[in-house]
Design a protein around this motif. Structure first.
Motif, PDB file in Angstrom:
ATOM      1  N   ILE A  97      42.202 -14.490  64.160  1.00  0.00           N
ATOM      2  CA  ILE A  97      42.019 -14.742  65.576  1.00  0.00           C
ATOM      3  C   ILE A  97      40.550 -15.000  65.829  1.00  0.00           C
ATOM      4  O   ILE A  97      39.701 -14.150  65.537  1.00  0.00           O
ATOM      5  CB  ILE A  97      42.489 -13.536  66.411  1.00  0.00           C
ATOM      6  CG1 ILE A  97      43.964 -13.230  66.088  1.00  0.00           C
ATOM      7  CG2 ILE A  97      42.301 -13.794  67.897  1.00  0.00           C
ATOM      8  CD1 ILE A  97      44.448 -11.935  66.661  1.00  0.00           C
ATOM      9  N   GLY A 145      46.470 -12.435  69.745  1.00  0.00           N
ATOM     10  CA  GLY A 145      47.308 -13.385  69.025  1.00  0.00           C
ATOM     11  C   GLY A 145      48.647 -13.642  69.679  1.00  0.00           C
ATOM     12  O   GLY A 145      49.488 -14.337  69.117  1.00  0.00           O
ATOM     13  N   GLN A 159      52.165 -11.938  64.749  1.00  0.00           N
ATOM     14  CA  GLN A 159      50.810 -11.997  65.307  1.00  0.00           C
ATOM     15  C   GLN A 159      49.910 -12.776  64.357  1.00  0.00           C
ATOM     16  O   GLN A 159      50.041 -12.688  63.141  1.00  0.00           O
ATOM     17  CB  GLN A 159      50.264 -10.582  65.507  1.00  0.00           C
ATOM     18  CG  GLN A 159      48.855 -10.543  66.076  1.00  0.00           C
ATOM     19  CD  GLN A 159      48.446  -9.142  66.469  1.00  0.00           C
ATOM     20  OE1 GLN A 159      49.220  -8.396  67.032  1.00  0.00           O
ATOM     21  NE2 GLN A 159      47.213  -8.790  66.159  1.00  0.00           N
ATOM     22  N   ALA A 160      48.973 -13.532  64.914  1.00  0.00           N
ATOM     23  CA  ALA A 160      48.096 -14.342  64.083  1.00  0.00           C
ATOM     24  C   ALA A 160      47.211 -13.468  63.201  1.00  0.00           C
ATOM     25  O   ALA A 160      46.680 -12.459  63.643  1.00  0.00           O
ATOM     26  CB  ALA A 160      47.230 -15.235  64.968  1.00  0.00           C
TER      27      ALA A 160
END
Length: 329
Positions: A206, A258, A202-203
């Motif tokens: 964001i 994300g 996951q980023a």
């Protein structure tokens, strides 16, 4: 505590980020097995009797480390919390980490602790992450490291790096899940009051969603997906619940989580399957049905792709009644 606990050494280097230092102590220190045992023994090991702790680049207070650095030589896992980047890594720390790598000890960095692992050569040729604001500097200093400024955490089985602050919580919880399964990790997550399912890809940064006529939040839809994950949901079903077009849903979902709706749903279903395998004696086809995978074949494919094991082997590893637990798969 078990007779032979997994020793986690947390390095208190001068200029350590105080919050990062506390993270592994909290997560590993609060982890308990179903029988009540604490599987980890946490040791805070310092390069001096007391070190300066920092936050935001400012020195705020001093920390007294209860163990000397050589106490980390007996560790099964060594954690390097974030440190002030302008400080050089002491030679004795470099020797410690290189010796640990030679013994196949698991090494972890939180935030700018990645600079210390890189200084010791442990990240050479590997993908690694750190706080997004420090990623360019890590890449400049260590061109032999493949720096990923987006990921929350990365790892190859023995060496792990994480982004800043909260991502350190995610990584430590991920390692509890690797060591002792989803049910134990979920219990630990409840103890530290955090969500148990943020994934490493996951980023970490964001951007905020664009202004909308409402609050634009997908919280209600995420809660609905969590509750109905075992059902055969489609992208159109999710968009209908959110009262959005599929294109707008996908864009908002990536902005706020994300990832994509179907990827998020697949992760939730995998987590549900792991819990069922650990906590019930349901046959594999029933686990597949109740977790939304539909068939045992689909479940096995998902486990092989994401966890590199089979549902049956996972159950044998993490079902409490089996007694013996493995630390790898």
């Amino acid at each position: 505590m078990p007779a032979d606990p997994h020793v986690v050494a947390v390095l208190a280097l001068d200029g350590v980020v105080g919050f990062d230092l506390a993270i592994p102590c909290q997560v590993f220190g609060l982890t308990r097995l179903p029988g009540g045992d604490y599987p980890y023994q946490v040791r805070v090991c310092g390069t001096a009797p007391s070190v300066t702790a920092t936050a935001g680049g400012v020195d705020y207070y001093r920390i007294a480390a209860p163990n000397a650095l050589d106490a980390a030589e007996e560790a099964d896992t060594i954690v390097v919390p974030g440190v002030r980047m302008r400080r050089s890594t002491p030679p004795e720390v470099l020797d410690l980490l290189r010796g640990a790598a030679a013994r196949n000890v698991r090494t972890i960095s939180i935030c700018t602790g990645a600079f210390v692992l890189a200084d010791a050569g442990l990240l050479s040729g590997r993908r690694a992450t750190t706080h997004w604001a420090a990623a360019a500097e890590l890449a400049r200093r260590h061109p032999d490291v493949e720096v990923d400024a987006a990921a929350l955490y990365l790892g190859d089985g023995r060496t792990f790096t994480s982004a800043g602050v909260a991502a350190g919580l995610d990584l430590c919880l991920h390692l509890v899940r690797r060591d002792h399964g989803a049910a134990v990790a979920a219990s630990t997550a409840r103890a530290v009051v955090m969500a148990p399912t943020r994934d490493g890809d996951q980023a970490q940064f964001i951007p905020p969603p664009p202004p909308t006529t409402g609050d634009g939040s997908l919280a209600a839809t995420l809660a609905w997906m969590h509750e109905h994950a075992a059902e055969p949901l489609t992208l159109a079903d999710i968009a209908r619940h959110a009262n959005l077009s599929t294109r707008t849903l996908t864009r908002r979902f990536r902005e706020q989580t994300g990832t994509t709706p179907l990827h998020w749903l697949a992760r939730r279903r995998l987590h549900l399957a792991r819990e069922l395998l650990e906590t019930t004696d349901l046959p594999i086809p029933a686990v597949a049905e109740r977790s939304g995978h539909g068939s045992a074949t689909a479940l096995r494919t998902h486990f092989d792709r994401e966890l590199h094991t089979s549902p049956q082997r996972y159950r044998q590893t993490f079902r409490p009644s089996t007694g013996q637990r493995s630390h790898e798969w």
